[in-house]
Design a protein around this motif. Structure first.
Motif, short mmCIF file in Angstrom:
data_model
loop_
_atom_site.label_atom_id
_atom_site.label_comp_id
_atom_site.label_asym_id
_atom_site.label_seq_id
_atom_site.Cartn_x
_atom_site.Cartn_y
_atom_site.Cartn_z
N LYS A 1 11.41 -16.17 51.01
CA LYS A 1 12.78 -16.03 50.52
C LYS A 1 13.12 -17.19 49.60
O LYS A 1 12.42 -18.20 49.57
CB LYS A 1 13.78 -15.95 51.66
N ASP A 2 14.17 -17.01 48.83
CA ASP A 2 14.66 -18.09 47.98
C ASP A 2 15.19 -19.22 48.85
O ASP A 2 15.58 -19.00 50.00
CB ASP A 2 15.77 -17.58 47.05
N ASP B 1 29.55 -16.36 51.32
CA ASP B 1 29.34 -16.86 52.67
C ASP B 1 30.38 -16.37 53.66
O ASP B 1 30.11 -16.29 54.86
CB ASP B 1 29.35 -18.40 52.65
N PHE B 2 31.58 -16.06 53.19
CA PHE B 2 32.66 -15.56 54.05
C PHE B 2 33.63 -14.76 53.19
O PHE B 2 33.62 -14.87 51.96
CB PHE B 2 33.40 -16.71 54.76
N ILE B 3 34.44 -13.95 53.83
CA ILE B 3 35.47 -13.19 53.12
C ILE B 3 36.77 -13.98 53.19
O ILE B 3 37.28 -14.24 54.29
CB ILE B 3 35.66 -11.78 53.72
N ALA B 4 37.27 -14.41 52.04
CA ALA B 4 38.53 -15.14 51.98
C ALA B 4 39.66 -14.22 52.43
O ALA B 4 39.66 -13.02 52.12
CB ALA B 4 38.79 -15.65 50.57
N ASP C 1 23.34 -14.43 54.69
CA ASP C 1 22.52 -14.49 53.49
C ASP C 1 21.08 -14.77 53.92
O ASP C 1 20.80 -14.96 55.09
CB ASP C 1 23.02 -15.56 52.51
N THR C 2 20.19 -14.75 52.96
CA THR C 2 18.79 -15.04 53.28
C THR C 2 18.34 -16.30 52.56
O THR C 2 17.15 -16.52 52.38
CB THR C 2 17.89 -13.86 52.86
N LEU C 3 19.29 -17.13 52.16
CA LEU C 3 18.96 -18.36 51.44
C LEU C 3 18.54 -19.43 52.44
O LEU C 3 19.35 -19.95 53.20
CB LEU C 3 20.19 -18.83 50.65
#
Length: 182
Positions: free
Chosen positions: A123-124, A30-33, A57-59
């Motif tokens: 989508k999922d 979801d994000f880059i730490a 994302d596509t969730l």
């Protein structure tokens, strides 16, 4: 990050973006730490920004999710870490879900006894979903519920990773010679 006064020295600070309870956003999904150091140069602005990359994302149906930001100031004379020194970032879910029939029209012979109709989602999802399939007659149809097909209203479940779900609608055989019915 803001500083409230000019300083005679460069002020260094650390900023961390990370997963932390009760946070539900996932680093690398979801994000880059990050864990980085930045600074306020002498005579420079009173605000300093650090970019944190948010990953799309596509969730669908995930809901809004959160992650934790923390900062601290490098120890210096007359420089303190203010409060609050932690904050949450909310990532707002913007992934819409489409559920639809796999075909715009289904054809079946009376002798087949049923027609299989399918729904698909694009989508999922973060959770299972339920859709309702209804077979009924309307003013523009020529098929009669109870005589030509079984009128139904049935809930169908999509597991989070299912892409389609199908059900059979019973078709009744009659001995009447008739045109194609809809």
């Amino acid at each position: 990050i803001e500083k409230n006064k000019d300083t005679a020295e460069e002020v260094f600070f650390n900023i961390i973006a990370e997963e932390s309870d009760p946070v539900d956003a996932k680093a690398s999904q979801d994000f880059i730490a990050i864990s980085t150091q930045s600074s306020f140069p002498v005579g420079d602005q009173h605000q300093s920004c650090v970019d944190i990359q948010i990953l799309d994302d596509t969730l669908a149906l995930e809901g809004d999710i959160h992650f934790l930001l923390k900062f601290s100031v490098e120890p210096m004379h007359n420089v303190i870490t203010g409060q609050p020194n932690t904050s949450y970032v909310v990532i707002i879910d913007n992934d819409d879900l489409t559920v639809q029939f796999t075909q715009s029209e289904y054809e079946v012979l009376e002798s087949e006894g049923s027609v299989v109709v399918c729904l698909e989602k694009d989508k999922d999802t973060a959770q299972d979903i339920i859709a309702t399939i209804t077979a009924s007659e309307v003013a523009s149809t020529t098929a009669t519920a109870g005589e030509d097909f079984e009128a139904i209203e049935r809930n169908v479940s999509f597991a989070s990773n299912d892409s389609s779900v199908c059900i059979a609608v019973p078709i009744f055989i009659d001995d009447i010679v008739e045109n194609e019915e809809h």
